[in-house]
Design a protein around this motif. Structure first.
Motif, mmCIF file in Angstrom:
data_model
loop_
_atom_site.group_PDB
_atom_site.id
_atom_site.type_symbol
_atom_site.label_atom_id
_atom_site.label_comp_id
_atom_site.label_asym_id
_atom_site.label_seq_id
_atom_site.Cartn_x
_atom_site.Cartn_y
_atom_site.Cartn_z
ATOM 1 N N GLU A 33 -6.121 59.239 27.422
ATOM 2 C CA GLU A 33 -5.878 59.107 25.989
ATOM 3 C C GLU A 33 -6.006 60.446 25.286
ATOM 4 N N HIS A 34 -6.935 61.273 25.747
ATOM 5 C CA HIS A 34 -7.173 62.549 25.102
ATOM 6 C C HIS A 34 -6.289 63.674 25.634
ATOM 7 N N THR A 35 -5.872 63.592 26.863
ATOM 8 C CA THR A 35 -5.133 64.697 27.464
ATOM 9 C C THR A 35 -3.624 64.497 27.507
ATOM 10 N N THR A 36 -3.177 63.310 27.767
ATOM 11 C CA THR A 36 -1.747 63.094 27.966
ATOM 12 C C THR A 36 -1.288 61.791 27.361
ATOM 13 N N SER A 37 -0.432 61.906 26.403
ATOM 14 C CA SER A 37 0.176 60.690 25.879
ATOM 15 C C SER A 37 1.567 60.605 26.469
ATOM 16 N N ARG A 38 1.778 59.680 27.366
ATOM 17 C CA ARG A 38 3.071 59.525 28.038
ATOM 18 C C ARG A 38 3.752 58.251 27.570
ATOM 19 N N ALA A 39 3.508 57.901 26.329
ATOM 20 C CA ALA A 39 4.117 56.678 25.809
ATOM 21 C C ALA A 39 4.661 56.945 24.413
ATOM 22 N N SER A 40 5.804 56.341 24.129
ATOM 23 C CA SER A 40 6.407 56.431 22.807
ATOM 24 C C SER A 40 6.636 55.012 22.317
ATOM 25 N N PHE A 41 6.163 54.716 21.130
ATOM 26 C CA PHE A 41 6.366 53.382 20.589
ATOM 27 C C PHE A 41 7.772 53.286 20.018
ATOM 28 N N LEU A 42 8.501 52.270 20.463
ATOM 29 C CA LEU A 42 9.894 52.078 20.079
ATOM 30 C C LEU A 42 10.050 51.015 19.006
ATOM 31 N N GLY A 43 9.013 50.287 18.748
ATOM 32 C CA GLY A 43 9.062 49.223 17.764
ATOM 33 C C GLY A 43 7.876 48.314 17.973
ATOM 34 N N GLU A 44 7.892 47.198 17.283
ATOM 35 C CA GLU A 44 6.784 46.259 17.404
ATOM 36 C C GLU A 44 6.693 45.733 18.833
ATOM 37 N N ALA A 97 6.079 61.266 44.454
ATOM 38 C CA ALA A 97 6.426 59.848 44.556
ATOM 39 C C ALA A 97 5.270 58.983 45.047
ATOM 40 N N ALA A 98 4.414 59.524 45.890
ATOM 41 C CA ALA A 98 3.306 58.742 46.444
ATOM 42 C C ALA A 98 2.321 58.289 45.373
ATOM 43 N N ARG A 99 2.320 58.909 44.204
ATOM 44 C CA ARG A 99 1.346 58.604 43.154
ATOM 45 C C ARG A 99 1.919 57.736 42.022
ATOM 46 N N TYR A 100 3.148 57.266 42.151
ATOM 47 C CA TYR A 100 3.781 56.577 41.038
ATOM 48 C C TYR A 100 3.018 55.327 40.592
ATOM 49 N N ALA A 101 2.477 54.548 41.520
ATOM 50 C CA ALA A 101 1.842 53.272 41.171
ATOM 51 C C ALA A 101 0.581 53.495 40.343
ATOM 52 N N ASP A 102 -0.271 54.421 40.792
ATOM 53 C CA ASP A 102 -1.487 54.721 40.022
ATOM 54 C C ASP A 102 -1.144 55.260 38.644
ATOM 55 N N LYS A 103 -0.197 56.178 38.610
ATOM 56 C CA LYS A 103 0.184 56.814 37.344
ATOM 57 C C LYS A 103 0.756 55.782 36.371
ATOM 58 N N MET A 104 1.616 54.909 36.851
ATOM 59 C CA MET A 104 2.225 53.904 35.978
ATOM 60 C C MET A 104 1.163 52.952 35.436
ATOM 61 N N ARG A 105 0.244 52.534 36.273
ATOM 62 C CA ARG A 105 -0.822 51.636 35.836
ATOM 63 C C ARG A 105 -1.695 52.318 34.777
ATOM 64 N N ARG A 106 -2.057 53.572 35.006
ATOM 65 C CA ARG A 106 -2.894 54.301 34.049
ATOM 66 C C ARG A 106 -2.191 54.497 32.715
ATOM 67 N N ILE A 107 -0.943 54.849 32.767
ATOM 68 C CA ILE A 107 -0.189 55.057 31.531
ATOM 69 C C ILE A 107 -0.093 53.752 30.751
ATOM 70 N N ALA A 108 0.164 52.664 31.433
ATOM 71 C CA ALA A 108 0.248 51.360 30.765
ATOM 72 C C ALA A 108 -1.097 50.981 30.153
ATOM 73 N N LEU A 109 -2.179 51.227 30.880
ATOM 74 C CA LEU A 109 -3.505 50.916 30.338
ATOM 75 C C LEU A 109 -3.802 51.754 29.093
ATOM 76 N N VAL A 110 -3.405 53.006 29.104
ATOM 77 C CA VAL A 110 -3.635 53.871 27.939
ATOM 78 C C VAL A 110 -2.773 53.426 26.768
ATOM 79 N N ALA A 111 -1.491 53.247 27.013
ATOM 80 C CA ALA A 111 -0.554 52.955 25.933
ATOM 81 C C ALA A 111 -0.709 51.550 25.368
ATOM 82 N N LEU A 112 -1.015 50.589 26.235
ATOM 83 C CA LEU A 112 -1.012 49.197 25.800
ATOM 84 C C LEU A 112 -2.403 48.576 25.731
ATOM 85 N N GLY A 113 -3.416 49.342 26.071
ATOM 86 C CA GLY A 113 -4.781 48.818 26.168
ATOM 87 C C GLY A 113 -5.300 48.145 24.915
ATOM 88 N N ARG A 114 -4.870 48.584 23.748
ATOM 89 C CA ARG A 114 -5.345 47.990 22.489
ATOM 90 C C ARG A 114 -4.464 46.827 22.034
#
Length: 162
Positions: free
Chosen positions: A16-27, A39-56
């Motif tokens: 949340e503090h270092t990298t925002s990899r999400a853009s809100f497109l609407g509601e 490529a080997a890290r895609y699953a962890d990275k995608m899960r982390r980004i989703a948790l950061v962006a959508l966690g609230r």
């Protein structure tokens, strides 16, 4: 909760503090991007980004469950369709919409970009050039054969006319 997901939850605050990899497109709609990763890290990275962006906005259980399904789709795309190696560099961008009534995330517009090294680009270009040269040589030989037949026919016609 698996050790992997627990580790991801610990890293959420850092992300949340270092990298925002999400853009809100609407509601309830977000564009998630992994940035450049191997490529080997895609699953962890995608899960982390989703948790950061959508966690609230989305319950964690829903995020973890639905991102796991997305990661299965991404695996099919990366490994089976694109033939990406584990150490190849990729960027994955996906739109996520939260369907509150159904309590699920819907992923759409999945975009995977594969990046090549300079050596790989040269190899691809050389391979394409070799194929093109071979194709042109075949066409050239075919035209030579046709020209030879035309000359023979023309010579026969001239001999008959004499």
């Amino acid at each position: 909760m698996t050790e992997e997901i627990g580790r991801d939850l610990e890293r959420v605050e850092e992300y949340e503090h270092t990298t925002s990899r999400a853009s809100f497109l609407g509601e309830n709609k977000v564009e998630l991007s992994t940035g450049l990763i191997i490529a080997a890290r895609y699953a962890d990275k995608m899960r982390r980004i989703a948790l950061v962006a959508l966690g609230r906005l989305v319950p964690r259980e829903v995020i973890v469950r639905d991102v796991a399904e997305l990661n299965k789709q991404l695996y099919d795309i990366l490994v089976n369709k694109m033939k990406v190696g584990k150490l190849d560099v990729v960027r994955i961008v996906v739109d996520a919409t939260y369907k509150e009534a159904e309590k699920r995330l819907v992923f759409s517009n999945i975009r995977v970009t594969r990046y090549y090294t300079e050596e790989e680009c040269k190899g691809l270009a050389e391979g394409d050039l070799k194929k093109r040269v071979e194709q042109l040589e075949k066409e050239n030989n075919k035209l030579k054969d046709e020209l030879k037949k035309i000359r023979e026919t023309l010579s026969a016609v001239i001999r008959e006319a004499e």
